[in-house]
Design a protein around this motif. Structure first.
Motif, PDB file in Angstrom:
ATOM      1  N   LYS A 247      -7.055  15.404  -3.948  1.00 34.17           N
ATOM      2  CA  LYS A 247      -5.658  15.764  -4.187  1.00 34.17           C
ATOM      3  C   LYS A 247      -5.567  17.143  -4.825  1.00 34.17           C
ATOM      4  CE  LYS A 247      -4.151  11.043  -4.211  1.00 34.17           C
ATOM      5  NZ  LYS A 247      -3.299   9.977  -4.730  1.00 34.17           N
TER       6      LYS A 247
ATOM      7  N   PHE B 286       0.098  13.764  -8.229  1.00 37.57           N
ATOM      8  CA  PHE B 286       1.053  12.682  -7.964  1.00 37.57           C
ATOM      9  C   PHE B 286       2.498  13.193  -7.967  1.00 37.57           C
ATOM     10  CE2 PHE B 286      -2.891  10.934  -9.361  1.00 37.57           C
ATOM     11  CZ  PHE B 286      -3.106   9.911  -8.443  1.00 37.57           C
TER      12      PHE B 286
ATOM     13  N   GLU C 104       4.483   9.296  -4.406  1.00 36.58           N
ATOM     14  CA  GLU C 104       5.007   8.919  -5.728  1.00 36.58           C
ATOM     15  C   GLU C 104       6.354   9.593  -6.005  1.00 36.58           C
ATOM     16  OE1 GLU C 104       1.888   9.730  -5.077  1.00 36.58           O
ATOM     17  OE2 GLU C 104       0.835   7.842  -5.521  1.00 36.58           O
TER      18      GLU C 104
ATOM     19  N   ASP D 291      -8.865   8.737  -5.380  1.00 35.30           N
ATOM     20  CA  ASP D 291      -7.409   8.716  -5.232  1.00 35.30           C
ATOM     21  C   ASP D 291      -6.706   8.878  -6.571  1.00 35.30           C
ATOM     22  OD1 ASP D 291      -8.241   7.778  -2.595  1.00 35.30           O
ATOM     23  OD2 ASP D 291      -6.123   7.275  -2.316  1.00 35.30           O
TER      24      ASP D 291
ATOM     25  N   GLY E   6       0.857  -1.183   0.000  1.00 37.86           N
ATOM     26  CA  GLY E   6       0.000   0.000   0.000  1.00 37.86           C
ATOM     27  C   GLY E   6       0.890   1.228   0.000  1.00 37.86           C
TER      28      GLY E   6
HETATM   29  C1  DHB Z   1      -2.197   4.695  -2.434  1.00 36.44           C
HETATM   30  C2  DHB Z   1      -3.117   5.723  -2.398  1.00 36.44           C
HETATM   31  C3  DHB Z   1      -2.838   6.892  -3.069  1.00 36.44           C
HETATM   32  O1  DHB Z   1      -3.719   7.921  -3.082  1.00 36.44           O
HETATM   33  C4  DHB Z   1      -1.638   7.028  -3.754  1.00 36.44           C
HETATM   34  O2  DHB Z   1      -1.390   8.179  -4.389  1.00 36.44           O
HETATM   35  C5  DHB Z   1      -0.729   5.985  -3.794  1.00 36.44           C
HETATM   36  C6  DHB Z   1      -1.010   4.812  -3.137  1.00 36.44           C
HETATM   37  C7  DHB Z   1      -2.487   3.424  -1.715  1.00 36.44           C
HETATM   38  O3  DHB Z   1      -3.495   3.371  -0.975  1.00 36.44           O
HETATM   39  O4  DHB Z   1      -1.735   2.449  -1.891  1.00 36.44           O
END
Ligand code: DHB
Length: 503
Positions: A377, A382, A391, A455, A116
């Motif tokens: 976000k 990212f 990231e 996300d 994760g």
């Molecule tokens: C995860 C969630 C995110 O919003 C992200 O940018 C990268 C990884 C995750 O939950 O693994």
């Protein structure tokens, strides 16, 4: 206790069978263009005798399994804790019995990763709270389970050098897959039927593993680790909400959330007790952030059109303002999801972005959908301009904590920064490997992203799914209604899909 006694007689019979099969395994590994088996250190040979017995209760039923834990899957590990794998096998397979129609030689190998946030992921176990559900259910269903650990962006060695930056995690998962192929004849389960599973960053890695099977780009990394000389291809991919196609994800996010200037972000921080602290941070984009949003949205349109995607015969494109058949297609996925929910009795009367007439969901206002779920976000979502995102960290090096990975964020950086090299960025993107020469992309794909997931843009999974379909893969892609960023919430359906795919 009893259990052990019951399975021991069967063990002798199986060992005899495996003795002959082990020879075949060597031939198969050598036949795949790999170096001679003699050159392979014996530590990569699966030891069928080295196990403990365990049991878990699934739906009131006791499931007994052999546990082969912490198997090191490379000979030159950088991080032994994470470059190891747990393998669990239903005990019936050592007694010549079948489970759910599978036998020791036909059972698919379910390969869940526990990654994760692009953080290090430990091998999963059936007894864990996190990830354990899927492993327990898979064993009850008759799958062999192999859960590999993988290095991640925060891993360090004793001297403080980072050991898990890109492409470490995917190289590790590939090394685990190579171990399974190399040992196919010595292990229960069919290495030609490996089905990977992961959520979020783990879903991205699951997709990448499936897209890039046997591609040569990864060979130098695998060789350096002393991975088994065998295939890295898998048969099927299950990916929940994959945070993928990272170098285009900023643009995709602004295409979806352009004009949505309020955000709601859950910030995670570890306190000293290693408990996650979550705080909800609310805010509104600044004028500077809105300018970045506009730039990024504008970049998405030529990117999307350059992919020449299709839904069946229909070209999926966008006009200069970001409208067009691609947007209609993504909206239709939400419509299908809402229809299914409606048919199941869900009250949709308060969902303002849907038009419902006579029991049919006839329209989705995609802009209103984005405003209703809110962005979480801020741009760039990212490749953060201050290198502030996970990231950025993922694309660091042994000595540099974080880097940019897009030209845009490098050019607009708010802090001194360098940009990751193109090969490293490519090695993390499944889009670069679907249909690439010399690549065995998985044949079967199941991709799930909930309609409440913000996300990453829905465009990211839509692009991956349509690209895979165009390449002839079978793709089961859907957006479960109102499901947030999460995974493993529909295991019976997932397993039905696997059972159909492996037949
Ligand atoms: C995860 C969630 C995110 O919003 C992200 O940018 C990268 C990884 C995750 O939950 O693994």
């Amino acid at each position: 206790m009893n259990t052990r006694r019951q399975v021991v007689p069967a063990l002798a019979a199986l060992s005899t069978a495996l003795l002959g099969a082990a020879l075949l395994g060597q031939v198969a590994a050598g036949g795949a263009g790999a170096p001679a088996a003699a050159a392979t250190p014996s530590s990569l040979t699966f030891d069928a005798q080295k196990y403990t017995l365990g049991s878990v209760v699934v739906d009131g039923r006791t499931v007994q399994y052999r546990a082969y834990e912490n198997i090191l899957y490379v000979t030159n590990p950088v991080d032994r804790k994470y470059q190891s794998m747990n393998v669990y096998v239903p005990v019936q397979y050592f007694a010549g019995q079948s489970v759910g129609g599978y036998t020791a030689s036909t059972a698919p190998i379910f390969l869940p990763n526990e990654v994760g946030g692009y953080m290090p992921g430990l091998p999963g176990t059936p007894t864990a709270n996190m990830g354990g559900d899927a492993i327990r259910a898979a064993l009850a269903h008759g799958y062999v389970v192999a859960s590999p650990g993988a290095r991640g962006r925060t891993g360090k060695d004793a001297s403080g050098r980072f050991t898990g930056k890109a492409p470490a995690a995917i190289v590790d998962l590939k090394a685990a897959v190579a171990y399974l192929h190399f040992n196919d004849a010595r292990m229960p389960g069919n290495a030609e039927r490996i089905v990977s599973n992961g959520t979020s960053a783990g879903g991205a890695l699951s997709a990448l593993l499936g897209a890039s099977g046997d591609n040569r780009d990864y060979q130098p990394y695998l060789k350096a680790l002393g991975a088994a000389p065998a295939s890295t291809a898998i048969y099927a991919v299950s990916a929940y909400c994959p945070i993928t196609n990272l170098e285009h994800a900023d643009a995709a996010y602004e295409w979806q959330f352009s004009g949505v200037n309020d955000y709601e972000q859950l910030k995670f921080a570890m306190d000293t007790d290693y408990k996650m602290q979550r705080t909800l941070v609310k805010g509104t984009l600044t004028a500077a952030q809105i300018a970045v949003s506009n730039d990024l949205k504008a970049q998405f349109i030529p990117y999307l059109n350059g992919l020449h995607l299709r839904n069946g015969a229909q070209p999926l494109t966008l006009d200069a303002s970001g409208n067009g058949t691609f947007r209609t297609y993504v909206a239709s996925l939400i419509r299908d999801s809402a229809q299914k929910a409606l048919d199941a009795g869900t009250d949709l009367s308060k969902v303002t972005y849907l038009t419902v007439k006579d029991g049919r969901v006839t329209d989705v206002d995609f802009g209103a959908y984005a405003r209703s779920i809110l962005r979480m976000k801020t741009p760039a979502a990212f490749d953060g301009l201050s290198l502030e995102n996970g990231e950025n960290d993922e694309f660091g090096t042994a000595t540099v904590a974080a880097r940019h990975f897009t030209a845009y964020s490098q050019q607009h950086t708010a802090v001194p920064a360098t940009q990751a090299d193109p090969l490293t960025v490519k090695l993390m993107n499944p889009m670069a490997y679907v249909q690439a020469p010399g690549t065995r992309t998985a044949a079967h794909w199941r991709i799930r992203v909930g309609t409440a997931d913000k996300d990453t843009s829905l465009a990211v999974s839509a692009i991956l799914a349509t690209t895979l379909r165009a390449s002839g893969r079978s793709v089961d892609y859907a957006l479960p209604w109102n499901v947030p960023h999460s995974g493993d919430y529909d295991l019976p359906e997932l397993f039905r899909w696997i059972d159909t795919a492996v037949k």
